[in-house]
Design an enzyme around this catalytic site. Structure first.
Site, PDB file in Angstrom:
ATOM      1  N   GLY A 115       0.835  -1.191   0.000  1.00 47.19           N
ATOM      2  CA  GLY A 115       0.000   0.000   0.000  1.00 47.19           C
ATOM      3  C   GLY A 115       0.873   1.245   0.000  1.00 47.19           C
ATOM      4  N   CYS A 116       0.298   2.378  -0.389  1.00 46.80           N
ATOM      5  CA  CYS A 116       1.098   3.606  -0.498  1.00 46.80           C
ATOM      6  C   CYS A 116       1.585   4.084   0.863  1.00 46.80           C
ATOM      7  CB  CYS A 116       0.319   4.689  -1.228  1.00 46.80           C
ATOM      8  SG  CYS A 116      -1.310   5.066  -0.547  1.00 46.80           S
ATOM      9  N   TYR A 117       0.698   4.267   1.831  1.00 43.69           N
ATOM     10  CA  TYR A 117       1.136   4.664   3.172  1.00 43.69           C
ATOM     11  C   TYR A 117       2.069   3.610   3.760  1.00 43.69           C
ATOM     12  CZ  TYR A 117      -2.495   8.316   3.476  1.00 43.69           C
ATOM     13  OH  TYR A 117      -3.274   9.436   3.279  1.00 43.69           O
ATOM     14  N   SER A 119       4.081   1.609   2.217  1.00 45.97           N
ATOM     15  CA  SER A 119       5.411   1.699   1.611  1.00 45.97           C
ATOM     16  C   SER A 119       6.259   2.741   2.327  1.00 45.97           C
ATOM     17  CB  SER A 119       5.302   2.067   0.127  1.00 45.97           C
ATOM     18  OG  SER A 119       4.696   1.038  -0.610  1.00 45.97           O
ATOM     19  N   PHE A 286       7.432  10.556  -1.507  1.00 46.18           N
ATOM     20  CA  PHE A 286       7.350   9.834  -2.775  1.00 46.18           C
ATOM     21  C   PHE A 286       5.995  10.120  -3.407  1.00 46.18           C
ATOM     22  CE2 PHE A 286       5.931   7.316   0.738  1.00 46.18           C
ATOM     23  CZ  PHE A 286       4.887   6.530   0.311  1.00 46.18           C
TER      24      PHE A 286
END
Length: 315
Positions: A115-117, A119, A286
């Site tokens: 997941g983005c968070y 990562s 990012f």
């Protein structure tokens, strides 16, 4: 011979971004589905098993269903949903974490993209736990801000529609109930013994993300200075082209502020360390649609294919 790729869920945000990234690739053949049949299990089964690699860009339940449709033992599944990220027989798609992670991606047939968070957090916490610096039982708090594109089509439309509600001009804090879907992997992948206290927000810009991990030095396994933490992370990620540990003091040189959309359109991750002898903040910056989603999925595909990990990506 071109690699045959099917994107199951190509109309979603992540699926669309993956599809866009293939425009410059001459080594990929995209298998397309008739829009009227995109929810038909038999047509999806046919295309999944005709592919060398299938990306799942679906809600969890649909991703689980699609994974069961695979009959071809050579087909590689790269899943961008939450469904399989903590299962031991699936590779976790963050190759920079360790040689074992990269090898499992390279040699496996089932890969779950972080997941983005998650990562942003795991890129900070995993090396600190592995190095014995951050105790597994540390009461971790995480503060993060993201562009609205990470919320999917409905949230994107709410921000971008003409005459939108004025409330979308301000920060949108959410997940108050501490049940965010990324929490499970944030705990399990890092080896923490409890889920973090997680406070995310989205605000009025499209893409880009900062994830912050604040630490009390007296609660670390061994008291460290910010410079020592920075140097440890720089050594841990030495040689990794997707992760750039910034020089100590980079935030000061930037005027003491970091802008969360500064990495939009870039597929790597920056790591910052700042603070003092008592309190340290480790942060990652990012693109939530880059290293946090479709970019990470493409990197995993490149590892599977044995080509340059950055092929087709913006570094």
């Amino acid at each position: 011979m071109k690699t045959k790729v099917f994107i199951d869920g190509s109309e979603g945000t992540t699926g669309l971004r993956i599809h866009e990234r293939f425009k410059e690739r001459d080594d990929i053949e995209i298998l397309t589905i008739n829009p009227e049949l995109r929810k038909d299990p038999e047509e999806r089964r046919r295309l999944i098993n005709a592919s060398d690699i299938t990306f799942l860009c679906l809600p969890d339940a649909a991703a689980i269903e699609s994974a069961t449709l695979v009959d071809n033992e050579d087909t590689v599944i790269i899943d961008a949903s939450t469904a399989h990220r903590t299962l031991p027989d699936w590779a976790y798609g963050f190759p920079e974490l360790s040689k074992e992670h990269r090898d499992k991606i390279k040699n496996g047939k089932r890969i779950a993209v972080p997941g983005c968070y998650a990562s942003g957090f795991i890129g900070l916490a995993y090396p600190l736990v592995k190095g014995g610096i951050l105790p597994a039982g540390y009461p971790v708090s995480v503060f993060a801000v993201s562009g609205y594109s990470g919320g999917g089509k409905k949230l994107i439309a709410s921000y971008e529609e003409e005459g939108r509600d004025a409330k979308f001009d301000s920060a949108r804090m959410y997940a108050w109930g501490q049940s965010h879907k990324h929490l499970k992997e944030m705990k399990i992948i890092t080896g923490l013994t409890r889920e973090p206290l997680f406070c995310p927000m989205t605000t009025n810009y499209n893409s880009g993300m900062i994830v912050q991990l604040p630490l009390y030095t007296e609660m670390l396994s061994e008291k460290k200075t910010p410079e020592e933490i920075r140097d440890y992370l720089a050594d841990y990620y030495n040689g990794e082209k997707f992760i750039k540990v910034m020089p100590f003091g980079a935030d000061v040189e930037a005027g003491g502020v970091l802008y969360s959309d500064a990495c939009a359109g870039w597929d790597g991750m920056e790591i910052f360390v700042t603070g003092n002898e008592e309190r340290i903040v480790v942060a990652s910056r990012f693109d939530n649609l880059g290293k946090g989603a479709s970019g990470a999925a493409m990197q995993c595909m490149n590892i599977v294919l044995g080509c340059d990990e950055a092929k087709g990506l913006n570094l």
